[in-house]
Design a protein around this motif. Structure first.
Motif, PDB file in Angstrom:
ATOM      1  N   LEU B 113      33.934  31.787  41.145  1.00  0.00           N
ATOM      2  CA  LEU B 113      34.876  32.195  42.195  1.00  0.00           C
ATOM      3  C   LEU B 113      36.118  31.314  42.161  1.00  0.00           C
ATOM      4  N   GLY B 114      35.902  30.018  41.974  1.00  0.00           N
ATOM      5  CA  GLY B 114      37.023  29.079  41.909  1.00  0.00           C
ATOM      6  C   GLY B 114      37.958  29.413  40.762  1.00  0.00           C
ATOM      7  N   MET B 115      37.391  29.672  39.577  1.00  0.00           N
ATOM      8  CA  MET B 115      38.225  29.955  38.408  1.00  0.00           C
ATOM      9  C   MET B 115      38.977  31.267  38.569  1.00  0.00           C
ATOM     10  N   GLU B 116      38.299  32.240  39.177  1.00  0.00           N
ATOM     11  CA  GLU B 116      38.964  33.534  39.363  1.00  0.00           C
ATOM     12  C   GLU B 116      40.130  33.422  40.330  1.00  0.00           C
ATOM     13  N   SER B 117      40.041  32.459  41.265  1.00  0.00           N
ATOM     14  CA  SER B 117      41.114  32.358  42.253  1.00  0.00           C
ATOM     15  C   SER B 117      42.315  31.578  41.730  1.00  0.00           C
ATOM     16  N   VAL B 118      42.197  30.983  40.546  1.00  0.00           N
ATOM     17  CA  VAL B 118      43.360  30.285  39.979  1.00  0.00           C
ATOM     18  C   VAL B 118      44.313  31.336  39.399  1.00  0.00           C
ATOM     19  N   ASP B 119      45.526  31.349  39.888  1.00  0.00           N
ATOM     20  CA  ASP B 119      46.547  32.308  39.456  1.00  0.00           C
ATOM     21  C   ASP B 119      46.753  32.195  37.939  1.00  0.00           C
TER      22      ASP B 119
END
Lengths: 351, 226
Positions: B113-119
């Motif tokens: 989830l964290g990686m996906e939220s990085v633009d």
């Protein structure tokens, strides 16, 4: 810079095609949003891959579908300044600035970091976190970061969109200074005509996924005038003024212009709407306007009920807009002498 | 801590050892798997995801039994390891493996989830500045998802502290070797007169879990603030 592009790219329903050859150092990509300007930028930078075709920059092949060449973005040395600057939020301004430089091979580093920090006035920002910067500051850091990688070409994707008008014109001098001082070719993407005329010499029109034709940015301004109801703005570059009573006098070619505004720089750019220029057949006896310039009508161009006149005043050129009735009454034709009358307050300072 | 037995202290220490090792060993793997799931187009992503998430929905006892089949003397990995004289079952290593497998889905979920939220534009910007794909991952994507990684680690740590089912099957309940807090509590409750001692260990367990959850929510808060 020589740029040779023949590419095709399909994205869902949207078809993008570009076939052109360019030779120049300040190139604009002009077109409405959604026309494919950003697609072209991504293809050039290597962030997206064309379906077929080739892209050559100077002597380097960046992409060629026939010989299966596709340089990754980090090997292209094509710098990008994004619309939203994309500064890395977990790094300070200094770290952002040197991120690219550290990854640039020693032999390619031709730009002195201190020089760029000075030109962009970044010294006071260096130790700040990037989240506290204003929009204009962010773009200056983003530009510095990209310039320091000494790219073969810098792409700027609507770098001024989203900044307010005042700020925009504060940034442009920084941009022009950087590009002239460090001599880096520029591709400038925008849908603003004024930005185009200030930043570029040559413009490519992008419309509905098709890169149309190239023209000078001046010709583009005239074309747009013909196609829409927009007014035309004369952009006049003037040097340092002298005090003239409570007004300011500037040298303009062989003449003198009197303005209400004082330009503080060595070079000041003023905007003068073509509709603000009054024409007289002979020199009027007395007028409240401060500028009376004898001119020759060089060209005439009529669209509907508007006539656009290109006036030559000494070595300088002015564009005036009048109506056909005035043309008949003043018996205006090419080669005719007229007097252009402009109020001192009609000039508004951009830069 | 007069109300705790010396063997309880052993159990607490052991719990920490197991939870720390399981979390630290699983984190690099979790980052790697999350990278594969987020940034690559490998075939069979759904299958990989399913396998990783299976321990989340399976009863831990089932996971423990499957691990026992795998690592037992005649198991696929166990028989191979026994040639090298390495034993997994009924050892500390076994307890660590059991905890790692059960906690892994929580870790991957959070990191992912964290990686996906990085633009993705930060990564693109880094690429145009001359960073290779790996370079951009380690200098941009990973630091920017750092808090999510930390949040996942705390979740997994908490899960490992409480691991019971898989551990008791794979590693047994040997005081001083594999007896962690939940296993010690289990033993107290099944011995007559052990209620008081079970309760004191329960209090320790509640305290520890609370501290871990606190750390987790602090990490989550700062993710949101970003």
């Amino acid at each position: 810079m020589q740029l040779d592009i023949h590419v095709e790219k399909r994205q869902g329903e949207f078809d993008f095609q570009a076939n052109f050859h360019l030779d120049g150092n300040r190139i604009g990509l002009f077109g409405p949003s959604g026309s494919g300007k950003s697609t072209l930028m991504h293809l050039l930078a290597g962030l997206r891959k064309p379906d077929s075709g080739s892209i050559c920059l100077n002597d380097t092949v960046l992409f060629d579908s026939a010989s299966k060449v596709n340089l990754p973005p980090d090997k292209r040395r094509v710098g990008v300044v994004f619309q939203h600057s994309h500064l890395f939020p977990h790094m300070s301004v200094r770290k952002n600035l040197f991120y690219g430089l550290k990854r640039t091979p020693e032999r390619e580093r031709q730009i002195d970091a201190d020089a760029i920090i000075e030109v962009l006035n970044l010294e006071p920002l260096l130790d700040r976190g990037v989240n506290l910067l204003s929009g204009g500051e962010r773009q200056r850091v983003a530009l510095g970061r990209t310039v320091l990688t000494c790219p073969r070409l810098i792409l700027m994707d609507e770098p001024l969109t989203g900044l307010d008008e005042d700020l925009k014109f504060q940034i442009i001098p920084y941009l022009t200074r950087v590009f002239s001082q460090f001599n880096i070719p520029l591709v400038f993407i925008s849908h603003s005509l004024v930005e185009m005329r200030l930043m570029t010499e040559q413009v490519l029109l992008v419309e509905e996924g098709c890169v149309e034709k190239s023209m000078t940015s001046e010709a583009l301004a005239q074309k747009i005038w013909g196609a829409s109801r927009q007014g035309y703005a004369n952009l006049i570059t003037l040097g340092r003024p002298r005090a003239h009573g409570d007004l300011w006098a500037y040298t303009w070619g062989e003449q003198e212009l009197i303005l209400t505004e004082c330009g503080e720089n060595e070079e000041n750019v003023f905007e003068l709407d073509a509709r603000e220029i009054l024409l007289f057949k002979r020199h009027p006896e007395a007028t409240s306007a401060r500028n009376l310039l004898p001119c020759t009508v060089r060209k005439m161009f009529t669209v509907g009920n508007r006539v656009r006149l290109e006036l030559g005043s000494g070595s300088e050129t002015l564009i005036a807009q009048i109506v056909p009735e005035s043309v008949r009454e003043l018996e205006i034709e090419e080669g005719r002498e007229v007097v252009a009358v402009i109020k001192a307050s009609a000039f508004s300072r951009l830069l | 801590m007069a109300f705790l037995q010396p063997s309880d202290l052993d159990a607490i220490l052991l719990s920490f050892k197991v939870a720390c090792s399981a979390t630290l060993l699983a984190t690099p793997l979790g980052i790697g798997i999350s990278y594969l799931l987020v940034h690559t187009k490998i075939p069979g992503k759904t299958l990989i995801e399913g396998i990783i998430n299976l321990p989340l929905v399976l009863p831990p006892v089932v996971v423990g039994y499957l691990l026992l089949l795998l690592f037992g003397r005649k198991g696929f990995i166990g028989s191979w390891l026994s040639h090298l004289d390495i034993q997994i079952i009924f050892t500390l290593t076994g307890a660590i493996i059991a905890s790692a497998v059960v906690g892994f889905p929580l870790l991957v979920r959070s990191i992912r989830l964290g990686m996906e939220s990085v633009d993705s534009s930060y990564r693109e910007a880094a690429r145009t500045l001359g960073a290779s794909g790996w370079d951009a991952f380690f200098t941009i994507t990973l630091p920017l998802s750092g808090r999510a990684v930390f949040a996942g680690m705390t979740l997994m740590f908490a899960r490992s502290l409480g691991e019971f089912g898989a551990t008791i099957i794979l590693a047994g309940n040997i005081p001083g070797v594999t007896q962690t807090i939940p296993l010690a509590i289990y033993e107290y409750t099944s011995t007559p007169g052990g209620d008081k001692m079970a309760l004191s260990l329960c209090l320790v367990s509640i305290l520890l879990s609370f501290l871990v959850l606190l750390a987790n929510s602090l990490a989550n808060k700062s993710i949101k603030r970003k």
